[in-house]
Motif scaffolding. Sequence first.
Motif, PDB file in Angstrom:
ATOM      1  N   VAL A   1       0.810  -1.261   0.277  1.00 19.39           N
ATOM      2  CA  VAL A   1      -0.117   0.004   0.019  1.00 19.39           C
ATOM      3  C   VAL A   1       0.942   1.402   0.092  1.00 19.39           C
ATOM      4  O   VAL A   1       1.823   1.388   0.899  1.00 19.39           O
ATOM      5  N   GLY A   2       0.761   2.075  -0.915  1.00 15.72           N
ATOM      6  CA  GLY A   2       1.303   3.470  -1.045  1.00 15.72           C
ATOM      7  C   GLY A   2       0.832   4.656  -0.381  1.00 15.72           C
ATOM      8  O   GLY A   2      -0.260   4.781  -0.822  1.00 15.72           O
ATOM      9  N   LEU A   3       1.302   5.114   0.661  1.00 11.40           N
ATOM     10  CA  LEU A   3       0.792   6.418   1.210  1.00 11.40           C
ATOM     11  C   LEU A   3       1.461   7.545   0.927  1.00 11.40           C
ATOM     12  O   LEU A   3       2.848   7.538   0.835  1.00 11.40           O
ATOM     13  N   ALA A   4       0.986   8.824   0.423  1.00  8.24           N
ATOM     14  CA  ALA A   4       1.595   9.955   0.265  1.00  8.24           C
ATOM     15  C   ALA A   4       1.531  10.696   1.517  1.00  8.24           C
ATOM     16  O   ALA A   4       0.505  11.192   1.987  1.00  8.24           O
ATOM     17  N   ASP A   5       2.666  11.405   1.983  1.00 12.47           N
ATOM     18  CA  ASP A   5       2.725  12.495   3.130  1.00 12.47           C
ATOM     19  C   ASP A   5       2.374  13.696   2.688  1.00 12.47           C
ATOM     20  O   ASP A   5       3.363  14.502   2.426  1.00 12.47           O
ATOM     21  N   GLN A   6       1.015  13.940   2.901  1.00 12.39           N
ATOM     22  CA  GLN A   6       0.580  15.427   2.477  1.00 12.39           C
ATOM     23  C   GLN A   6       1.161  16.526   3.272  1.00 12.39           C
ATOM     24  O   GLN A   6       1.353  17.681   2.863  1.00 12.39           O
ATOM     25  N   ALA A   7       1.699  16.275   4.491  1.00 11.57           N
ATOM     26  CA  ALA A   7       2.231  17.359   5.220  1.00 11.57           C
ATOM     27  C   ALA A   7       3.616  17.506   4.863  1.00 11.57           C
ATOM     28  O   ALA A   7       4.288  18.744   4.852  1.00 11.57           O
ATOM     29  N   ALA A   8       4.332  16.464   4.538  1.00 16.24           N
ATOM     30  CA  ALA A   8       5.688  16.708   4.026  1.00 16.24           C
ATOM     31  C   ALA A   8       5.994  17.392   2.650  1.00 16.24           C
ATOM     32  O   ALA A   8       6.855  17.987   2.367  1.00 16.24           O
ATOM     33  N   SER A   9       5.047  17.170   1.806  1.00 11.68           N
ATOM     34  CA  SER A   9       5.082  17.714   0.554  1.00 11.68           C
ATOM     35  C   SER A   9       3.821  17.779  -0.239  1.00 11.68           C
ATOM     36  O   SER A   9       3.441  16.984  -0.729  1.00 11.68           O
ATOM     37  N   PRO A  10       3.157  19.024   0.361  1.00  9.29           N
ATOM     38  CA  PRO A  10       1.559  18.802  -0.201  1.00  9.29           C
ATOM     39  C   PRO A  10       1.422  19.217  -1.600  1.00  9.29           C
ATOM     40  O   PRO A  10       0.360  18.503  -2.130  1.00  9.29           O
ATOM     41  N   THR A  11       2.406  19.807  -2.143  1.00 12.88           N
ATOM     42  CA  THR A  11       2.243  19.741  -3.751  1.00 12.88           C
ATOM     43  C   THR A  11       2.640  18.636  -4.563  1.00 12.88           C
ATOM     44  O   THR A  11       1.985  18.168  -5.495  1.00 12.88           O
TER      45      THR A  11
END
Length: 172
Positions: free
Chosen positions: A79-89
Amino acid sequence: MSQWIKVEFKKVIEKRRSIRKYKDTPVSRDKIMAILEAARIAPSASHRQPWHFIVVEDGELIKKLAKQEWAATAPAMIVGLADQAASPTWCINDLGVAFEHMVLAATDLGLGTCWMGQSNREELVSELLGVPGNFKVVALMTLGEADETPSPKKRKSLDEIVSWEKYGAKAQ
């Protein structure tokens, strides 16, 4: 004909398929770690590495995560999770690069994968896996030994998908 990339890498790219039928053979921990290492070294915007991966090997949990019936038979899932806090764009783009590194690494190791988007299922996946709120569930990847390999699909020519200098302009 233009210069192509190295023969070995070309073979990996050409061999990769979306696999939807897996053997019941577990994936070795060494192979999973090699695939994760390929993701770890992927490039990312400002080198933030805004991703996290959850490896699922529990068959019952895979069945709950699987959107399609065939996916429930895979011996492993990432499962791939994107860290929106680390790199919102850029977090989703960066995760895509890391995921493609994993797909190609798995292919090179003789394993099959299928990359599945998770629109409308993020809440379910987050709940099942205890995903913190700053992460967005972007994709799941089935992983295992292919039990069948589809034939290559017809691809558009470069002339159909590439423009030079402006849209629609052909190479000179």
